[in-house]
Design an enzyme around this catalytic site. Structure first.
Site, PDB file in Angstrom:
ATOM      1  N   ASP A 147       0.805  -1.222   0.000  1.00  0.00           N
ATOM      2  CA  ASP A 147       0.000   0.000   0.000  1.00  0.00           C
ATOM      3  C   ASP A 147       0.838   1.271   0.000  1.00  0.00           C
ATOM      4  OD1 ASP A 147       0.930  -0.166   2.572  1.00  0.00           O
ATOM      5  OD2 ASP A 147      -1.030  -0.147   3.546  1.00  0.00           O
ATOM      6  N   GLY A 148       1.964   1.235   0.708  1.00  0.00           N
ATOM      7  CA  GLY A 148       2.829   2.409   0.725  1.00  0.00           C
ATOM      8  C   GLY A 148       3.415   2.711  -0.642  1.00  0.00           C
TER       9      GLY A 148
ATOM     10  N   ASP B 299      -3.617   2.691   7.883  1.00  0.00           N
ATOM     11  CA  ASP B 299      -2.471   1.779   7.879  1.00  0.00           C
ATOM     12  C   ASP B 299      -1.994   1.494   9.293  1.00  0.00           C
ATOM     13  OD1 ASP B 299      -0.184   0.398   6.457  1.00  0.00           O
ATOM     14  OD2 ASP B 299       0.943   1.932   7.552  1.00  0.00           O
TER      15      ASP B 299
ATOM     16  N   ASP C  39      -2.323  -2.106  11.350  1.00  0.00           N
ATOM     17  CA  ASP C  39      -1.113  -2.748  11.897  1.00  0.00           C
ATOM     18  C   ASP C  39      -1.287  -3.064  13.376  1.00  0.00           C
ATOM     19  OD1 ASP C  39       0.185  -2.635   9.481  1.00  0.00           O
ATOM     20  OD2 ASP C  39       1.302  -0.808   9.948  1.00  0.00           O
TER      21      ASP C  39
END
Length: 226
Positions: free
Chosen positions: A49-50, A67, A71
């Site tokens: 995704d980053g 995000d 996590d």
């Protein structure tokens, strides 16, 4: 017509991470194959995704928060399961959870107070450990991956030791080997969380001091004008 932030590609990947995470949580108590597969797939998507956000220029504050929360919640649910599987080590798991969640939350809060939009944005003026941790992508990936692997191996070892590897006079399960190798990484990650927590507290205290100094100057100016 404006852009729909919720439909940005990195955020769609984040929703997929949540889905696979939820499936993993459902099967975690009794089916380690499905649970571990979905969990690791969710973590793999975390590495994507980053890159998608940077490549598509779709980095957003919502995506950064999504995000981080994904996590933290993923690790939290896995560690809760480990606490049930290994009750004698429950206190260590509880400390690990408290340190992980509190350090990231207070650091995110300190960054928002200073104008940052992500817990991964570190100023050069801050702690050098966090600076290298977040600015060196290899270091960040290795630490996070090693920490997740350690917890995943602990989970798998409750059910099986994995493929057996022979070393001549003795044999050891693959999951046991990986768990031992990743244990120092998980410990180092916990230490970094401690630094995370301390640095964020110092930053917030600095903001407090600045606010108090501004307030004192305002009072002095008002006194002189009277």
């Amino acid at each position: 017509m404006g852009e729909n932030i919720f439909l940005f590609v990195p955020n769609l990947i984040g929703y997929a991470r949540i889905f696979f995470g939820l499936v993993s949580f459902i099967y975690m108590p009794h089916d380690y194959k499905i649970a571990s597969s979905c969990y690791l797939l969710s973590e793999f998507l975390d590495a994507i995704d980053g890159h998608a956000a940077r490549f598509l220029n779709q980095g957003t504050k919502f995506g950064a928060m999504l995000d981080m929360l994904t996590d933290r919640c993923s690790t939290m649910c896995l560690v809760v399961t480990l606490s049930l599987f290994y009750p004698h080590f429950m206190f260590l798991f509880q400390i690990s959870l408290c340190l992980d969640i509190s350090s990231h939350w207070i650091h995110m809060h300190s960054q928002s107070m200073k104008g940052g939009d992500s817990h991964k944005k570190i100023d050069l003026s801050e702690n050098w450990i966090l600076h290298h941790y977040y600015t060196k992508r290899v270091v960040l990936f290795s630490m996070c991956a090693g920490n997740e692997l350690f917890h995943c191996m602990l989970y798998l070892l409750y059910f099986t030791s994995g493929p057996i590897i022979n070393f001549g006079l003795f044999s050891v399960g693959l999951f046991s080997i990986v768990c031992v190798l990743m244990a120092p990484v998980a410990f180092a990650k916990a230490c970094i969380s401690g630094v995370h927590l301390y640095t964020a507290c110092v930053n917030i205290a600095a903001v407090d001091m600045e606010d108090r100094e501004k307030a004192a100057l305002t009072v002095d100016e008002d006194s002189k004008n009277q």
